[in-house]
Structure formats: structure tokens, C-alpha cells
Design an enzyme around this catalytic site. Structure first.
Site, PDB file in Angstrom:
ATOM      1  CB  SER A 276      -0.927  -0.050   1.215  1.00  0.00           C
ATOM      2  OG  SER A 276      -1.828   0.998   1.180  1.00  0.00           O
ATOM      3  CG  ASP A 596      -6.449  -3.413  -4.375  1.00  0.00           C
ATOM      4  OD1 ASP A 596      -7.084  -2.343  -4.380  1.00  0.00           O
ATOM      5  OD2 ASP A 596      -5.308  -3.516  -3.916  1.00  0.00           O
ATOM      6  CG  HIS A 649      -5.584  -2.209  -0.384  1.00  0.00           C
ATOM      7  ND1 HIS A 649      -4.767  -2.025  -1.462  1.00  0.00           N
ATOM      8  CD2 HIS A 649      -5.091  -1.411   0.584  1.00  0.00           C
ATOM      9  CE1 HIS A 649      -3.828  -1.146  -1.167  1.00  0.00           C
ATOM     10  NE2 HIS A 649      -4.004  -0.764   0.074  1.00  0.00           N
TER      11      HIS A 649
END
Lengths: 704, 675
Positions: A276, A596, A649
Site C-alpha cells: 500500500s 482491489d 487490498h
């Protein structure tokens, strides 16, 4: 304490029961027992009402010495005894239960589970080779208190973020105060020091049972990894990247630790695994470490090629996420990472009543890091008023794909939808659904930039919940709405308009453009380092960059907004949740696209699919890049928890296929050995449509 | 909610039993079956016929009996919940310690701020260990604490737990298939077990004057391994070096202040040598490394010259309330599954830990005394009196000093005989004792636990006493493998000539009597320790009563007691110290061995002795006590914390007051004749 809270309703109900009617008591207790038999295991709930009754009877005059043989007191005590014994018995059984029991049950129901990748690969003979560095993303890293104000007395080194969030329930306002940063400097407020937790515990679990890195760590441990060749580069994710170095020396620590890992593991280079926002953070790190001191780490021009074998980016928002805009603009967005992470403990708790969102917004606006997620690259990447790289994407296709029907039908359906209509993804914010759909020539826009910010008079009541909207006044709010629709480039201006202080801080640390000439000396400034479109990759031809991300989930891409009716004490803009349109992927005011769930495919894949592919001006040394996509499959049943095939995610960190890839890379495999690209989405098509100059020599835009 | 469950758990047996017995007697026919829960009902019916007569008798009592019992259960629960509720409603400060007592806040007001980075080095048993790879019995415990944490308190599988804690018997490293690793970072020790604070208070106070992650580091290492092995297996020394360099650079080139505790002291001594030595054996920091990076070493409760307790631990796993045996035993003994064999299991595990040997007394008879002489021989054992007098301080102060003079006439204790078999052997003059024949220690087999012939066991014990030099033979006899392993890593002698190249070997580095301090004239070394607590110094042993304990042929003869005020109690001779480390071991190096420019301290590093007199907590609320001098509790001593804070904020040894001495350490040191 949940038991106490739960007591209240029971209290009321039991109070309302007649106390003296003996005839009814028998029946009443019968009911209780039946209930009890129905769900014995729910003993905790039962115990409480009985206790309340008990208390009430204590106050009554003591029962006569020779009571009727089976008085209500007997019944009540009997009841308590029964519940308690059952409870204790269950507790005992639970404690005596072998640890593998839940797994055993799961296997009995669903059939044998596949071996976790660590076990499987160990059987193949893989052993730990390259040291591994984890770089956690936003919100997943733990934060702890080192110095606080009076209200946080006794919380020294307790976790304010991550872990159980136990204290959030007790003192929410205090918590918000401590989690906020200074609005001017973006650093600690006076008298408060909140610091990142260090070590693997920092981000293995976000909350109990909610893994982030834990599964990957466990699997790496199977092939021989341990503390000495794994390192969690924990940093304070609220700060801008350069400030983590200024305040905590985090970048220096990472550098020193990577050097140590390489030195103590026989000179083997590290494999960095950012997730991320950590992807951007690590990008920043790679520039920082080679830049000369004092701004950089002084590692010299070959540091990366000497120390890094591969960068495995997981769910990387290279080009930002549209979600961040909604988060900054109105603190909402369907399950935005920041706001929703708060949700379980926070949004639902009604101590703040209706002001929760403002509090959250005020807090999250002091976090510079949220601004690193604003979409970069402007209209060139994200599309203008009437085009976008994802044009032609349709959600109905998405649904069919999930059903795994024949491919030919699918293609037909797709083309039909395509011709009919498609969302204007380029318009990231539109006021009103009609605006979002109208041809661009029909939209009349009044420029908001010159609008005067008025002051609202009667606004003293919400002073305590300050947001910068109050400085804007009605005129400013109106001006914003009049502009009708915003593309990525104008979004940045919009944010400057509505939150000047935040953006003043933000633009000192981040930049959102595309570089024309990367040799310009201004690009040695740190604010460009985390933007892949304004910085070159290090000179490390042997390095490999992987971009691994999930696809097959609806991901927010553009929003339909409306003016909030009562702009007095609340945020004046709201997502228009009534806007729905099946054909254009519009649901609850949000246009979604493949991704995602947080990062759209475009942002995660573009750099590796095109921007850095081969020798481009962003990648002068020709570092090899690979795109690895993982298709989403929801967990088959509840017992599987978050699933081993999920591509969402954060849940992708437990995806077996991804873990296997990561382990193979750590054990020494190259990208080719892994199988090169693995693509399910149309990332290559979409990348083609983006007209970005990649060639350094010819200033003419390449016309591929 | 978790604590709520945990607290209630121990109770579950009692009420359940109570309930059953009552339910058994008290049901009668008048109770309509439908009203009773099904569970009780079924149960009732099965027993109906059997107990008919009984029930008739109990008829009158039935109601009351059931009432009272259930009433009790309900009542207890209600009160419990009420208290729990109140506890959670209370503001934090009422329940926990009062912050004003802590020096951090006061010193902050004085204007002290963080200056030098601080490195904490934990001692034996205070560091957490976690599981990275285990046998099937430890399934699901991946990265769970095996040491210092929930599992220690209540191990569900004690044997499995012990198996994972032990090391390989030959190599002293991991056994195959098991990887247990230290918990890194500040989580290593500070919260090691609830209520068992080690570094917590110190860290809290350091944080008050501005310390945080970037200038505070806890050097976690696996305390079971020998020091050099921590580098070989985990690179712990390299990590520490890199960390100190990083903190030095990252904090404006300020040198670090190192605060080691207990065994951490010798670990850090080892580090000092290691870091300047050339690779591969050393860290390659070069000769100026320590001078460049270290400002001061504040040794807390240092066990420089070892502790006699270590001997009794290795011999028989005994030792009054010992730090680690205690911790282990509370986990294992309480579980009650192992019963009598627990002690032997513990011995078996702890004998695989090389680090224990590092604590065996060093320096031989020159330091610890021989058959007829010891540096502490004039020590007066009025400790029991002192302890008593604490309850009425003002009255007894005068009497106390009188008593002291009175007792001085008594015979001195032969502390030099660290192990003696039988009380007679401990008091008789040395000429009356049989000499030890080295041949008796020869054993046919080298296995650890079996086949020590009963005969030789007896012979060795027969009325003999062992000094700090000769007990090594005894240890070799009892634990041959361990000693063989450990002697490759530790040495316990005194160096004649420190320039001898053999002293470049790492096994000498942790012995202050066989190694030189680094060339760092600006560095300061502090010895900070508690005094005023009786500390084990020598033991009276006897043969084990039966052959059941194969590994432990000898036991402390706890029946041996001296007169009322003698130093002998329960088979143990006591001297002054901090409960674990005698004053001699903690203070000698700073008081004499390193004072000025000596053979061991060629560059003349300044040393300071800081003693803290033990004052037990005045009330129960003071957890651990703020003036406590005991080995672990001293970490919460406010005077010590204040000293550390001042040193970290830049003060020198002179500025905090130089030496502060309450014990006889200087006189004792005088008596030790050492070049």
C-alpha cells in the site's frame, strides 16, 4: 465491560415485571429454562438477567423461614447455579481443547485444506536466502504513546492505534486529540509524542485476529526466516515521508538495518516488500538513500544496486487513489481505508453523535501522509472531461466474469454495453448525476478559484469541531458546487481552495505532476521523490520490480456529490448516495472500476506495465518490471475467515498464490522463473491509451 | 473481557463441586420436573432410585440447603461483578501508582532533557523468548512468548514447554526442529510478565525527559546462549554495534550511555572486547570504537565476579527464591502434573544453557577466599535483626548498634568454603578436613544424568569442603557435558599476564579479571547495586535422600541452622548483597580492580561505586517499592533512576556525587590481594 453495557436493557425489562405475583413466577421461570436449553452456549447473556433479578430480591424482605418448597428464590438461584456451572464447564473445555481443534473442524466440513505455501515450498527444498524487509502501509502500523496530556494519564506506551483499540471506547475525544498532528507543521503537537511501534509486532496484526503481515511472516518462517533476516520498517504513517526522517530518523534506521542485514547474511541483497502506501514510502527511500546529505542519506549512487535484489510492491498506489480525494473532501467514501478503519470502534459509538465525521476529518487532515495518495499525473493519466483510459469498462461484464460463463458471450455483451454508454471516469467529482453524464460541451462551469470566502455569522456552536469549511463560508461552498465537475488536475486546485492549510503543508512534501525534463535540478528536492512520474529509478540494472495486486473487485474511481442541506455544523458536501446507474457502474454515487477495492488497476499497474517497462526516462537503467495480478475469489464459507484466495487490498496479504510468489523471490527466484507477467485485467490496453512521453531523447510524444 | 475471564477461571472448580453435592441431596418429589433445567433433571432421574431414602431424610433441609448454596454462588458473582464495575469506573491514578513519586517529572521541571542515547542490556531471565519453529506439540504457538508472558504463568503443556526451552546438549545451540528466538526491541523485557516490571519504570521515566524510540534501545539477546553464540546464531552483537552507531549518528554525534543489568553486565563487557577485535572473531570496530561511541556504562546489580547461587543452581537446582528457577518452578510446579520430578526436569533444561556457567564465581580463591580465609570474614550477620528493626525503626536503632558490637566477638564464618558437606565441614579448621583426591572425580561414563556410582558420590561428599577453585571439579563431576561445553566459552581464572596472546580468545572477554578495559579514558563506569539484604554466599550440602533423583545427587541441608543471629540459615551462609549478588562480586571491580590505572584498566577509566540501601515497601500499595535494593526490584528504585537520568542528560560521575557506599566493600576489597 461489554457485560455491563448489555445489562441495561435487561434491567428495564426485569423491572417492569410484577414482583409479587407468585402464580406467574412459575411460568416465567419455565420460560427462562426453555431459553436456557435452547442456547446453553450463550451462557454469558443469560447470566446477566438472572443477576439483576437477584439484586432485586436482595432488597426485598428476606423469605420466610419455611417457604413453599419451590419458591421463586429457589428457581432463581437454581438458574444462576445452572448457568454458572455450564459456563465454567464450557470454559474448562475450551481451555482443555487442543489448539488444533478449530482447524480440525474446518477440515471435517470443507475437506482437507491445501498446505500453506510455506510448508509446500519447504518440501520443494526452498530455504531462506535473501533477507526480507517489510514496509507497512497507511493505517496498518501500530502507534504508541510516549508522552501525553493529562487525559491520557497511565497510557504510557499503550497502543493508540492498532491492537485492541481498547482505550478508544473509553476516551474518544482524548484519543482524537492525541492522534492529531500539529496543523501548521505536520509534526507533534506540543506535549504529545506518539511514536510508531517497532519490530515485527508493529504490523503483523492490525487488530486481534485481523492479520496484515502475520500470514506472510508465518510462511516465511517455515522456510527458515526469523528475526535476524526479517525486518519490519515501521514508520509513523501519519507524517509526510521526509518528516519521518526529521523527527524519528526512520529512513536512517531503515538504511542502517538493510546494511546490517546484508552484512550479516553473507552479502546477500535484501528483498523489499512494501504494501500500500509503503510502496511510495519505499520509492522515497530509494531516492533518499542515494541523495547526498543533509537532505538525503548519503549512500552514494550505487547503494540500491548493492543492497536491493528486488522490490515486491503489493497493492501499490503508485499514481494515487481516488478514494483519498473523497476522504479529504468529505471524510466519507464507501469504506475508505482511513475512515473505515476507525469505523468498528468509532463511527458506531455515539459519544460524538453526529459530529463523528467532522472529528475524523479534522484529525485525518492533520496527517500529511493522506496527501501522498491524491491521484498523480493529472489528466494525462486519469482522463479529462470526456475521456479516460478505462473507457469501455463495464461492470456488467464484471459480474458475468465472476459467473464464469462462456467467453464468447461475454465479449458480445461487452461490446453491446460499450456502444451504449460508459462512465466518464475522468470526472472524478461531479455535482449531480446529470453533470456526470452530460457531454462535456453542455456543462457550464463557473470558476471557483476567484470566489471570495465569506464568513458565516452564526457559527459559534461548532467551534469545538473545527474544520476548514467554516472559514469558507457559504459563498465559497457555493462556488465549489458551481464548478460542476472536476478532473484530476482541477482536484488539486479544489483542495487548495477548501483546505488551504493542509495543502500548504502537503505541497511542501508531495507533488502530483508529470516531469517534462527529469534532469531539471529542481527534481532533486525531496517532495518529488515519492512521485514515480517525477523521479527516476536508481541506477540498479540487476534489481527487479514486481507490482503485485488484486483484481476483480469494484474499486472507487469517481464520485457524484451533492450539497448537504444543512451546512451549519456538518460537512457541506456529501456523496449523493441516491445516484445509481447499472450500466455505468454507478452505485450509491460512486463510479467503480476494476481493482482491489482500494487501488484501481491503473494506479497499481501502470508504472510496471508501461511507465517503467524497458528503458524509459523514468527507468534509465532498465530495471526489469513484472506485473503480477491475482484474481479475486471470495472465501468459500465463513470458517475460512478472510480467505486464502482473496485479492482485496489488505486481505491479499493472506493470498496463497501471492505468498508463494513472495517466498520464491525471497529464496532467490528471478521474475522470469516466476513466470513473468500474470495479467487478468486490461491493464495493458489501458496503459496503451495513456499518452505519456517515455523517451528521453525525443521530446515528441511517443505515438504508440 | 479477557481479564474478566481469566480472573474467574480459578474459581470454577469450587462452586461446581458445591453445586453438585447440594443438587444431589436436595431434590424432592414436590419439585415439578418441568421447572428444573433439563440437565439437572436427567441427572436427577438417574439417581432417583438410589437415593430415595437419603432424600427423604434431607427433605426438611432441602430448601434451605439449596437456597444457601445457590445464594452464595449468586452473591459471590454479584459482588464480583460489582467490584469489577467499580474498578473500571475508577480513574486510572487511584488504582495505579502515584506519578509524583517518580523522578522523571521532577527532573524535567529542573530542565533536564534527553541528551545521550541510552542502550539497555537486560540480564538473564528478564528477556522474552518466542517460538519460531517447534515440534508438533507446540502447534499454534508460532511467535507466542515461551518466556515472559502468558505461557510462563500457566503452561498448559509443561513438558512440551520445557522441551522447547532447552538447547542442544552438545553444541549449546538450537536442537533440531526447534527455533526459539529473543523478542526484539523494547517489547523484549518491559512487559515481560504482568506485575513483574523490569525496565518499565526506568523507560517511563526516561520518556518523561524526552526519550523515545530513536534514542532508546533495548539490546535483546537470547540469554540462554553463551555470549559468543548469540553472535554466531542471531548476530546479536553485530546488531547492537550497528544500533549504537546509528544512534550515535542520528542524535547529533552524542555518545551513548549503556545501562546493563545483572548478566547483561558481563554480556556488555564481552561486547566491549568483541567490538574492537578484528573479524572474524570480533566486530572489527577498531581500537577507538568504544572511546568514540560510549560515554558511560551504568552497571546495575552487576555480577562481575559471578554469584555463588549459580553453583547451587547447577548442583541441585535449589537456591532460595532464585530468579529463574523461581520463575520456572512457578510455571511448572504449579501445574502439578510433573509432581516430584519437576525439579529434575528443570535441572535437565537449565543445564543446556551455557549462560549459567558465566555466572559461576570467577577469580578463584584469591577473590572468594580459601578454606580458612575470605574477604568478608568480618561481616556481621545482624541482618535478621535489621530486618526486624524496620518495623520500629526509631526504637531499635540504638539497640541495633549495640547488638552489632556484641556479635562481633563471635567466630567468623568460613565463607571461602562455598560448598561444604555437613555442618562440621563448614566450621572445622582446614587441617582437620580430608583433602580432595582428584581421582575421585573420574567418571567412567560421561552421560549427564545416569550412572554416577553411588559409591563415588558418597566419597566425594564425605566431610569435605570446596572453595571457589576446587568446586569446579565438583561441577565437572555432576554436570560434565555442560561444563565441557561451557569451558569453551567462559573462563573463570585470573590473568597473570594480560599481554599473553591467548587472551585474545573470546572465552576470556566476559571475565573482568582476564581482560583489559578498552582504551577510552573519557568513559565512565558505574557499579550501582543494592545492599542490605542477606545474600547467599556458601552452602552446606548433604547427599540426596534417595536414588530417585538421578541428576541431583546432592541437596542443600536445610536442617542446618546456626544460632539465632548467625549467618547460617537453612543450610545457607548469608552475607551482604542484593539478594542475588554479594557485594564483593558487584563492587570489587569498581572499588579496586579498575580503580585508577591498573592492569585491567590501562587507560584509567573513571569508576564509581553507587550503593543503594534496601528499604522494603512501607505499604502494599507501593508495588515493588521505590527504595528497594533487591536484584530485580532495584530497577524501580527512585534514587537509581534519578542517577541514570542525570547521567543520560549529561552529568558526570563527580556531578552526581562520586562514590556512595553503605557496605564494607572498600575494606573487603583491601583484603583481596591482587596485582
Amino acid at each position: 465491560m461489554s457485560s455491563l453495557r448489555r445489562r441495561k436493557p435487561f434491567n428495564e425489562s426485569s423491572d417492569s415485571k410484577p414482583q409479587s405475583e407468585k402464580g406467574e413466577e412459575e411460568e416465567h421461570h419455565e420460560e427462562d429454562h426453555d431459553d436456557d436449553d435452547d442456547d446453553d452456549d450463550n451462557g454469558k447473556n443469560k447470566k446477566i438477567p438472572s443477576k439483576i433479578k437477584k439484586k432485586r430480591w436482595e432488597k426485598l424482605p428476606s423469605p420466610p423461614q419455611q417457604p413453599p418448597k419451590w419458591s421463586c428464590l429457589d428457581m432463581c438461584c437454581w438458574f444462576i447455579g445452572c448457568i454458572c456451572v455450564t459456563w465454567w464447564l464450557m470454559l474448562f473445555l475450551y481451555n482443555a481443547m487442543p489448539a488444533s481443534f478449530p482447524q480440525y473442524v474446518t477440515e471435517a466440513i470443507t475437506g482437507p485444506l491445501p498446505d500453506p505455501p510455506g510448508v509446500k515450498l519447504k518440501k520443494e527444498g526452498l530455504v531462506a536466502k535473501h533477507p526480507v524487509v517489510f514496509v507497512p502501509g497507511i493505517v496498518t502500523g501500530g502507534l504508541e504513546l510516549w508522552e501525553g496530556r493529562g487525559c491520557a494519564e497511565g497510557l504510557f506506551r499503550n497502543r493508540l492505534w492498532g491492537g485492541t483499540f481498547g482505550e478508544v471506547y473509553k476516551r474518544p475525544l482524548c484519543w482524537v486529540e492525541h492522534m492529531s498532528l500539529d496543523n501548521e507543521t505536520g509534526l507533534d503537537p506540543c506535549g504529545i509524542r506518539v511514536r510508531p511501534v517497532s519490530g515485527l509486532v508493529a504490523a503483523d496484526y492490525f487488530a486481534p485476529g485481523y492479520f496484515v503481515w502475520a500470514v506472510l511472516i508465518a510462511n516465511l518462517a517455515r522456510i527458515g526466516y526469523e528475526e535476524k533476516n526479517m525486518y519490519m520498517a515501521a514508520y509513523d504513517w501519519r507524517l509526510s515521508f521526509q518528516n519521518t526522517e526529521v523527527r524519528d530518523r526512520t529512513l536512517s534506521r531503515i538504511k542502517s538495518n538493510i546494511e546490517l542485514l546484508v552484512a550479516t547474511n553473507g552479502g546477500r541483497k535484501v528483498v523489499a516488500i512494501p504494501h500500500s502506501m509503503g510502496v511510495l514510502y519505499f520509492l522515497h527511500f530509494m531516492k533518499w538513500v542515494e541523495a547526498p546529505t543533509p537532505m538525503g542519506g548519503g549512500g552514494g549512487p550505487n547503494w540500491c544496486s548493492k543492497h536491493i535484489k528486488a522490490v515486491v510492491d503489493i497493492g501499490g498506489p503508485f499514481l494515487g487513489v481516488p478514494k483519498a480525494i473523497a476522504g479529504l473532501f468529505s471524510a466519507e467514501a464507501k469504506d475508505i481505508a482511513v475512515a473505515r478503519a476507525l469505523a468498528p470502534g468509532f463511527l458506531d459509538n455515539d459519544i460524538f453523535q453526529f459530529q463523528t465525521l467532522q472529528h475524523v476529518m479534522r484529525m485525518s487532515r492533520t496527517w500529511d501522509s493522506t496527501m501522498s495518495m491524491i491521484p498523480r499525473g493529472g489528466d494525462t493519466i486519469w482522463g479529462g472531461l470526456h475521456w479516460s483510459p478505462e473507457d469501455g469498462y463495464s461492470c456488467s461484464k464484471e459480474r458475468e466474469k465472476k459467473n464464469d460463463t462462456q467467453i464468447t458471450d461475454q465479449a458480445d455483451a461487452e461490446s453491446v454495453v460499450c456502444k451504449a454508454r460508459s462512465a466518464n471516469y475522468g470526472r472524478i467529482i461531479s455535482f449531480g448525476k446529470d453533470v456526470a453524464e452530460a457531454p462535456s460541451s453542455d456543462i457550464e462551469r463557473i470558476d471557483f478559484r476567484g470566489a471570495i470566502k465569506g464568513h458565516t455569522a452564526a457559527n459559534t456552536t461548532c467551534r469545538d469541531v473545527w474544520t476548514e469549511y467554516h472559514d469558507m463560508g457559504f459563498a465559497g461552498i457555493k462556488a465549489v458546487a458551481e464548478y460542476k465537475t472536476y478532473t484530476t488536475e482541477s482536484i488539486v486546485d479544489l483542495l487548495h481552495f477548501i483546505a488551504p492549510k493542509m495543502m500548504a503543508r502537503g505541497t511542501a512534501h508531495f507533488s502530483y505532476g508529470i516531469a517534462d525534463n527529469l534532469d531539471d535540478p529542481k527534481y532533486t528536492h525531496y517532495k518529488y521523490w515519492s512521485n514515480p512520474l517525477e523521479t527516476t529509478l536508481p541506477n540498479a540494472p540487476d534489481m527487479e520490480i514486481f507490482s503485485m495486486y488484486g483484481v476483480g473487485l469494484q474499486t472507487e474511481r469517481a464520485y457524484v456529490y451533492k450539497l448537504s442541506p444543512h451546512a451549519e455544523c456538518s460537512i457541506p458536501f456529501k456523496i449523493d448516495t441516491s445516484a445509481d446507474d447499472e450500466a455505468t457502474c454507478l452505485r450509491d454515487g460512486v463510479y467503480s472500476v476494476d481493482g482491489d477495492e482500494t487501488v484501481p488497476v491503473l494506479s497499481a499497474g501502470f508504472m510496471c506495465a508501461k511507465g517503467w517497462r524497458g528503458k524509459t526516462r523514468f527507468n534509465p537503467s532498465g530495471i526489469k518490471t513484472y506485473v503480477r495480478e491475482y484474481n479475486h475469489l471470495p472465501p468459500a464459507n465463513l470458517l475460512e475467515g478472510r480467505g486464502t484466495l482473496s485479492a482485496a487490498h489488505v486481505d491479499i496479504m493472506g493470498n496463497f498464490a501471492l505468498i508463494e510468489d513472495v517466498i520464491r523471490i525471497a529464496a532467490g527466484a528471478s521474475g522470469e522463473e516466476l513466470g513473468g507477467d500474470q495479467v487478468y485485467s486490461k491493464i495493458f490496453n489501458w496503459s496503451e491509451r495513456i499518452n505519456l512521453q517515455l523517451d528521453n531523447e525525443t521530446p515528441v510524444y511517443s505515438s504508440r | 473481557m479477557v481479564s474478566f475471564l481469566r480472573l474467574r477461571k480459578p474459581k470454577y472448580v469450587e462452586p461446581a463441586v458445591k453445586y453438585c453435592s447440594v443438587g444431589f441431596e436436595s431434590f424432592d418429589d414436590q419439585s415439578p420436573p418441568s421447572t428444573a433445567p433439563r440437565l439437572g433433571n436427567l441427572w436427577l432421574e438417574t439417581n432417583k432410585n438410589k437415593n430415595q431414602t437419603k432424600r427423604r431424610q434431607a427433605k426438611e433441609h432441602s430448601g434451605r440447603c439449596l437456597d444457601s448454596c445457590c445464594w452464595l454462588t449468586g452473591y459471590l458473582c454479584t459482588v464480583w461483578w460489582l467490584f469489577l464495575f467499580l474498578y473500571h469506573c475508577l480513574p486510572f491514578t487511584v488504582v495505579h501508582e502515584v506519578p509524583e513519586l517518580m523522578p522523571g517529572a521532577r527532573l524535567k521541571r529542573e530542565g533536564l532533557t534527553a541528551l545521550h542515547p541510552v542502550v539497555l542490556v537486560p540480564g538473564i531471565v528478564t528477556g522474552g523468548l518466542e517460538l519460531w519453529e517447534g515440534k508438533p506439540c507446540a502447534d499454534g504457538l508460532f511467535r507466542k512468548r515461551l518466556w515472559g508472558g502468558g505461557f510462563t504463568r500457566n503452561p498448559k503443556r509443561p513438558l512440551c514447554w520445557l522441551e522447547h526451552l532447552s538447547l542442544h546438549n552438545e553444541t549449546g545451540l538450537d536442537p533440531p526442529g526447534i527455533r526459539v528466538r529473543p523478542v526484539p526491541g523494547l517489547f523484549g523485557t518491559d512487559y515481560s510478565a504482568p506485575g513483574y516490571f523490569v525496565w518499565d519504570v526506568l523507560i517511563k521515566n526516561l520518556a518523561k525527559i524526552g526519550y523515545e524510540g530513536k534514542n532508546l534501545h533495548l539490546a535483546a539477546y537470547d540469554w540462554r546462549l553463551s555470549f559468543q553464540n548469540t553472535e554466531i546464531r542471531d548476530h546479536s552483537l553485530s546488531r547492537l554495534k550497528s544500533k549504537i552507531e546509528l544512534m550515535y549518528r542520528g542524535n547529533g554525534y552524542k555518545k551513548v550511555v549503556v545501562v546493563p543489568h545483572s548478566m547483561g553486565v558481563t554480556y556488555f563487557l564481552h561486547f566491549l572486547k568483541w567490538v574492537e577485535m578484528p573479524p572474524p572473531m570480533g566486530g572489527g570496530g577498531g581500537p577507538g570504537w568504544c572511546a568514540k561511541h560510549i560515554k558511560a556504562i551504568v552497571n546495575i546489580s552487576p555480577a562481575f565476579l559471578g554469584v555463588p547461587k549459580a553453583v547451587s543452581n547447577i548442583l541441585s537446582a535449589e537456591g532460595k527464591d532464585d530468579a529463574y528457577i523461581g520463575a520456572m518452578a512457578s510455571g511448572v510446579l504449579d501445574s502439578g502434573i510433573l509432581g516430584l520430578q519437576a525439579l529434575e526436569h528443570i535441572t535437565r533444561v537449565s543445564r543446556t544453557w551455557d549462560s549459567l556457567v558465566s555466572l559461576v564465581p570467577k577469580g578463584g580463591e584469591a577473590i572468594w577466599g580459601n578454606m580458612d580465609w575470605s574477604p568478608e570474614e568480618e561481616h556481621v550477620c545482624d541482618l535478621s535483626k535489621k530486618r526486624y528493626s524496620r518495623f520500629s525503626l526509631s526504637n531499635n536503632n540504638v539497640n541495633n548498634s549495640d547488638l552489632k558490637i556484641g556479635f562481633r566477638v563471635k567466630d567468623p564464618v568460613n565463607y571461602g568454603r562455598i560448598i561444604s558437606f555437613g555442618k562440621a565441614a563448614s566450621v572445622l579448621h582446614s587441617s582437620q578436613l580430608p583433602t580432595v583426591d582428584p581421582k575421585e572425580f573420574l567418571r567412567t561414563t560421561a552421560s549427564e544424568f545416569d550412572e554416577m556410582s553411588r559409591e563415588s558420590i558418597r566419597k566425594i561428599a564425605a566431610d569435605k569442603a570446596y572453595t571457589a577453585k576446587t568446586f569446579f571439579d565438583l561441577l565437572h563431576f555432576v554436570a560434565p557435558k555442560m561444563m565441557k561445553r561451557a569451558e569453551a566459552h567462559f573462563s573463570h581464572g585470573i590473568a597473570d599476564n594480560l599481554d599473553d596472546p591467548k587472551y585474545n580468545h573470546y572465552k576470556y572477554w566476559s571475565n573482568p579479571l582476564e581482560t583489559k578495559l578498552p582504551d577510552a579514558p573519557d568513559m565512565e563506569i558505574y557499579c550501582s547495586y543494592g545492599v542490605g539484604i542477606p545474600t547467599e554466599r556458601s552452602y552446606v550440602y548433604k547427599l540426596s535422600p534417595s536414588s530417585s533423583c538421578k541428576g541431583i545427587p546432592y541437596r542443600i541441608d536445610s536442617s542446618v541452622d546456626g544460632e539465632d543471629d548467625s549467618c547460617l540459615k537453612g543450610g545457607v551462609y548469608f552475607t551482604d548483597g542484593d539478594e542475588n549478588v554479594p557485594v564483593l562480586s558487584a563492587g570489587f571491580m569498581c572499588a579496586k580492580g579498575w580503580r585508577g590505572s591498573t592492569q585491567f584498566n590501562p587507560s584509567g577509566i573513571a569508576t564509581y561505586v553507587r550503593e543503594y540501601r534496601n528499604k522494603p515497601p512501607s505499604s502494599l500499595v507501593e508495588r515493588g517499592g521505590i527504595k528497594n535494593g533487591a536484584h530485580l526490584d532495584i530497577m524501580g528504585n527512585i534514587a537509581l533512576i534519578e542517577d541514570i537520568l542525570r547521567i543520560a542528560a549529561g552529568a558526570t560521575g563527580e556531578e552526581i556525587g562520586g562514590d556512595e557506599i553503605h557496605s564494607d566493600i572498600l575494606r573487603m576489597s583491601e583484603r583481596v590481594s591482587l596485582r
